[in-house]
Design an enzyme around this catalytic site. Structure first.
Site, PDB file in Angstrom:
ATOM      1  N   TYR A 139       0.841  -1.201   0.000  1.00  0.00           N
ATOM      2  CA  TYR A 139       0.000   0.000   0.000  1.00  0.00           C
ATOM      3  C   TYR A 139       0.875   1.249   0.000  1.00  0.00           C
ATOM      4  O   TYR A 139       0.663   2.178  -0.782  1.00  0.00           O
ATOM      5  CB  TYR A 139      -0.918  -0.001   1.220  1.00  0.00           C
ATOM      6  CG  TYR A 139      -1.753   1.259   1.342  1.00  0.00           C
ATOM      7  CD1 TYR A 139      -2.892   1.432   0.564  1.00  0.00           C
ATOM      8  CD2 TYR A 139      -1.397   2.277   2.224  1.00  0.00           C
ATOM      9  CE1 TYR A 139      -3.651   2.594   0.658  1.00  0.00           C
ATOM     10  CE2 TYR A 139      -2.138   3.445   2.324  1.00  0.00           C
ATOM     11  CZ  TYR A 139      -3.271   3.589   1.542  1.00  0.00           C
ATOM     12  OH  TYR A 139      -4.009   4.744   1.628  1.00  0.00           O
ATOM     13  N   VAL A 153      -8.048   7.316   7.722  1.00  0.00           N
ATOM     14  CA  VAL A 153      -9.370   7.933   7.625  1.00  0.00           C
ATOM     15  C   VAL A 153     -10.421   6.920   8.054  1.00  0.00           C
ATOM     16  O   VAL A 153     -10.298   5.717   7.780  1.00  0.00           O
ATOM     17  CB  VAL A 153      -9.642   8.404   6.178  1.00  0.00           C
ATOM     18  CG1 VAL A 153     -10.985   9.128   6.086  1.00  0.00           C
ATOM     19  CG2 VAL A 153      -8.518   9.307   5.689  1.00  0.00           C
TER      20      VAL A 153
END
Length: 259
Positions: free
Chosen positions: A148, A181
């Site tokens: 990622y 988030v």
């Protein structure tokens, strides 16, 4: 003429927040997602200036069809938001190689596909911006989030290169760099960093920063990268000032698991 925004991965999370915010600001909004049913439901909920459709960002042909569909609806495409992305967390060797490859395919190739396929529309538009979803994980390589993090470094590089290359066409290419988030993507995430840093940002926080990117003046004073939130901004600024070994040690400390 009413400006328009095309958002990939817009059916939920950050993409949905961006769609809602820009619709409220009078934009024609393109909500495209691999979950087409959810995308169309959101468009119907927002109103007549929203259009939902299907998009697998790994398919260049689907990008071409989705952009053509939205351009016919909106008249022109002013803003492209490359939002679609996935995340696998945990020890690198415990994640199967297919998942690592899928991360790169969606997070990197999806952005390449989107920028390349959207260029003819952006070049012709009266105002044009590309906003890519990078991450604070692109500041320094992250343990437990290796593929990622690598994918977001790639997005950062794409953003920097195209922001220079497409200047001659009047197209700014910017990115936002949030930390973690509050979305489904970080639920049950297996990484020491999230245990130590926590999840304070909401999708709405990121959406507002994207709006600021779009509203910023088109000059060299507008930064290419926009860290989202105090922690991401502090990390970004410190990384530019600290020696490399300090950056490594601090990230080693942040990645330590509590159990």
């Amino acid at each position: 003429m009413t400006k328009s925004i095309f958002i990939s991965g817009a059916a939920q999370g950050i993409g949905e927040a961006v769609a809602r915010l820009f619709y409220q600001h009078g934009y024609k909004v393109g909500i495209y997602d691999i979950n087409v049913k959810q995308a169309k439901a959101l468009a119907l909920q927002l109103g007549s200036n929203a259009r939902g459709g299907t998009l697998d960002v790994t398919s260049y042909r689907q990008w071409e069809k989705a952009l053509e569909d939205f351009a016919n609806f909106a008249g022109e495409i002013n803003i492209l938001v490359n939002n679609a992305g996935i995340l696998y967390s945990g020890y690198f060797e415990n994640t199967d190689i297919q998942s690592h490859h899928r991360t790169i395919n969606i997070n990197v190739n999806g952005v390449l596909n989107g920028c390349h396929a959207a260029f003819p529309y952006l070049k012709q538009a009266s105002f044009a911006r590309v906003i890519n979803l990078s991450s604070a994980s692109a500041i320094y390589g992250q343990a437990d989030l290796v593929s990622y993090s690598a994918s977001k470094f790639a997005v950062r590089g794409i953003t920097e290169g195209l922001d220079i290359e497409w200047q001659k066409h009047g197209i700014r290419v910017l990115d936002v760099m949030p930390l973690f988030v509050q979305t489904a993507m970080v639920k049950d995430m297996d990484a020491g960093t999230i245990q130590n840093m926590g999840v304070q940002l909401t999708p709405q926080n990121v959406a507002f920063e994207i709006l600021k990117c779009v509203q910023a003046k088109n000059n060299f004073l507008t930064p290419t990268h926009r860290p989202v939130g105090f922690k991401a901004n502090a990390m970004f600024q410190l990384s530019k000032l600290s020696p490399q070994f300090i950056n490594r040690v601090s990230n080693l400390f942040l990645s330590r698991r509590k159990n």
